[in-house]
Scaffold this active site. Sequence first.
Site, PDB file in Angstrom:
ATOM      1  N   TYR A  45     -11.911  -0.217  -2.626  1.00 46.07           N
ATOM      2  CA  TYR A  45     -12.334  -1.101  -3.708  1.00 46.07           C
ATOM      3  C   TYR A  45     -13.432  -0.400  -4.506  1.00 46.07           C
ATOM      4  O   TYR A  45     -13.390   0.813  -4.704  1.00 46.07           O
ATOM      5  CB  TYR A  45     -12.766  -2.457  -3.132  1.00 46.07           C
ATOM      6  CG  TYR A  45     -12.737  -3.554  -4.150  1.00 46.07           C
ATOM      7  CD1 TYR A  45     -11.570  -3.843  -4.854  1.00 46.07           C
ATOM      8  CD2 TYR A  45     -13.873  -4.290  -4.443  1.00 46.07           C
ATOM      9  CE1 TYR A  45     -11.531  -4.834  -5.815  1.00 46.07           C
ATOM     10  CE2 TYR A  45     -13.849  -5.292  -5.404  1.00 46.07           C
ATOM     11  CZ  TYR A  45     -12.676  -5.559  -6.091  1.00 46.07           C
ATOM     12  OH  TYR A  45     -12.641  -6.536  -7.052  1.00 46.07           O
ATOM     13  N   LYS A 100      14.298 -13.886   2.613  1.00 46.94           N
ATOM     14  CA  LYS A 100      14.829 -12.754   1.853  1.00 46.94           C
ATOM     15  C   LYS A 100      13.861 -11.569   1.928  1.00 46.94           C
ATOM     16  O   LYS A 100      14.274 -10.407   2.093  1.00 46.94           O
ATOM     17  CB  LYS A 100      15.028 -13.171   0.402  1.00 46.94           C
ATOM     18  CG  LYS A 100      15.908 -12.237  -0.403  1.00 46.94           C
ATOM     19  CD  LYS A 100      17.368 -12.585  -0.193  1.00 46.94           C
ATOM     20  CE  LYS A 100      18.255 -11.864  -1.166  1.00 46.94           C
ATOM     21  NZ  LYS A 100      19.624 -12.382  -1.145  1.00 46.94           N
TER      22      LYS A 100
END
Length: 786
Positions: A45, A100
Amino acid sequence: MPDLTDKQTFSDQDALDFHQHPTPGKISMAPTKPMATQRDLSLAYSPGVAIPVLAIAEDADRAYDYTSKGNLVAVISNGTAILGLGNLGHMASKPVMEGKSVLFKRFADVDSFDVEVKTTDPDEFITVVKNIGDTWGGINLEDIKSPECFVIESELQDLLDIPVFHDDQHGTAIISTAGLINAAYIVGKKLEDMKVVLAGAGAAGLSSIGLMKAMGVKAENTVIVDRDGVVYKGRAEMDQWKAAHATDTPLRTLAEAMVGADVVLGLAAKGAITKEMVASMAPNPIIFAMANPDPEITPEDVLSVRSDAIMATGRSDYVNQVNNVLGFPYIFRGALDVRARRVNHEMKMACAQALAQLAREDVPDEVAAAYSGRKLKFGRDYIIPTPFDPRLIWYIPPFVAQAAMDTGVARVNIDDMDAYRSALRQRVDPSAALMQKISSAVRAAPNKRVVFAEGEETTVIRAAWAFKQAELGTPVLLGREDLIRQNAAEAGLEFDELGIEIVNARVSEMNDEYTDWLYGKLQRRGYLRRDVQRMINQDRNYFAAAMVARGQADAVVTGTTRNFNMVLKEVLRVLDVKESLIGLSIVLAKGRTLFVADTSIHELPSAEELAEIAVQAAATVRKLGRTPRVAFLSYSTFGNPPGERGDKVREAIRILDQRGVDFEYEGEMPPELAIDPALRSNYPFMRLSREANVLVMPALHSAAISTQLVQALGGATVIGPLLVGLEKSVQIVSLGASVSEIITAATFAAYEEGVSVDFEPQDEAAPPHPSAAAERSMTSVPPTAE
């Protein structure tokens, strides 16, 4: 048509419990970078993240290099057509979309997460997805009702520069087309000559008939039927997507259309096709009843009127399941790996053709294991591969990627397809890299004759056939020739021209020579000549071992029909141990390769035996191209707490000190200290330069239990135990071993017997992500006008 497999059932509560426990849902996120230190956080970060931000600001395509975009797919729905349940709202679709995403990861190592859009307005849906679409490398649209799905997919594909793929349409089309290619081949008909009827003119049906036309079915030979009857030119109240497939025909009902038809595609509802309709079809009819959860007509009803039919459904409890999981993971895998801008018709055709071809190959045992031991062989009851076929990941995506490159929709080209296939294997099979190195060395070395002792067994015959097909050596099958040929024929294997030899030990002209030689070896150990004659004539393990001892073969693979100890005793009566005999298992998990010894020979090794195990294991690991770093494992850590087995280990260390061996070693220690250097601050005297990669266990039971437990828990692949230390190469597989296990053992047997390697032992670095390995063989291509 064979008997149906047992139908699997579960209660509603079972399904709810599965989705709720132990953690709600089916997906989670795992970081790909370490987050253990302040430096890690600073790189991940602020401030470190600003550097790739600036790079991507200059060139948006750098997002493929510095973010997960290149392996990330969104599964997006508004819930207007959930399974066969209808419009139940966007949040009701979330379990399906999560499922999925799980399938993407499980079958093609594609990272995926779900997005549920709270709107039924197509324009609003398009706007939402358009504005967030660049986040991903591809978008899978799911459970969106027709005809809105056509508009949504078409407009998003024009608006976005990534693949947009509506699986309900194209997944079914690809799999059913693959099935049709093979069904037509089996019945001896050409696609261009076949009359095809489509029952159900929804998204999946229209896409299927469109792809089949692209593959060769003539438009004039097709008839489409919806709930209002035949879709014919001039019919009133027809949308543009149905009108595109309308034909000039006097037929008006499904019953009329099916008279004399070669093929019927059912994508309608339960009961839409009757026995009478099936009975009226042409000889050898092809019936794909793909409605879920209940097909338009059951295989039982078809069989009652047509014994010559080829049948497929959308269900896993019948043969020939048209399952979209055979398509979408691999379509996206290939598309992502060339950073494709879209999934075009050619890529879908390539996927269908590849699936059809794969179904004609010999089926691995892993597939049979996943389907209750059902043996699968190309024919009327096996025209489509099964979802658990481990070859799908490396077989299908290269065809898709090549089609993308050939049609100019790829951002990068894959220049080395062999390297790409190797990288794909590693995505789901951690043993692939090691086995590819071993296999390459075996192929490059002089040809080895490998005896498959239990040559009458079908699994052994298939393994020998695959071994020869892979050009790993010359297999020699021991057994009765007529039975071997009969079993080979039943398995669909032709090997007369491959050079696979068959030897019947009972009638071999070498019997007398082997008997005389072995009797000379055993005559002072209580054996009469007639005992030895019987052993050579009637036991293939003795005969096989004698073949390698006398130079008629190079290596032996055995063990599928007898337990390990029995086979080993027989082999040891024929072959001598060079220095020390050990069992070495290879554990491959999370990018790490560990060698574990002794996993099969010494039950409670002495200090001297532990030292020999280390020496033998280190030598083998070095031959496999790795720098050995040996850790002697124990429940104790350098004498604490004290105990008898710990004393044995410490004595083994002293023995190695005196011998002055040429590899690193240390002990005794627990596993975590051996494999994680970060834990060693309290032990500055440790001699290992890095984490250990050879683990010497204090006893056989701990070695065998630990490797078997790791494999049983999943997430790791265990090879072996490999037998190391005989004067000739013999590998003993486990009782009932699979074809893949036998091939692996045979490859190691050939490798051990005199294969010289041209690589130096090296340390194992953290493996690159498979896409990075493939990327080294890529070149960028400029965008093309479409």
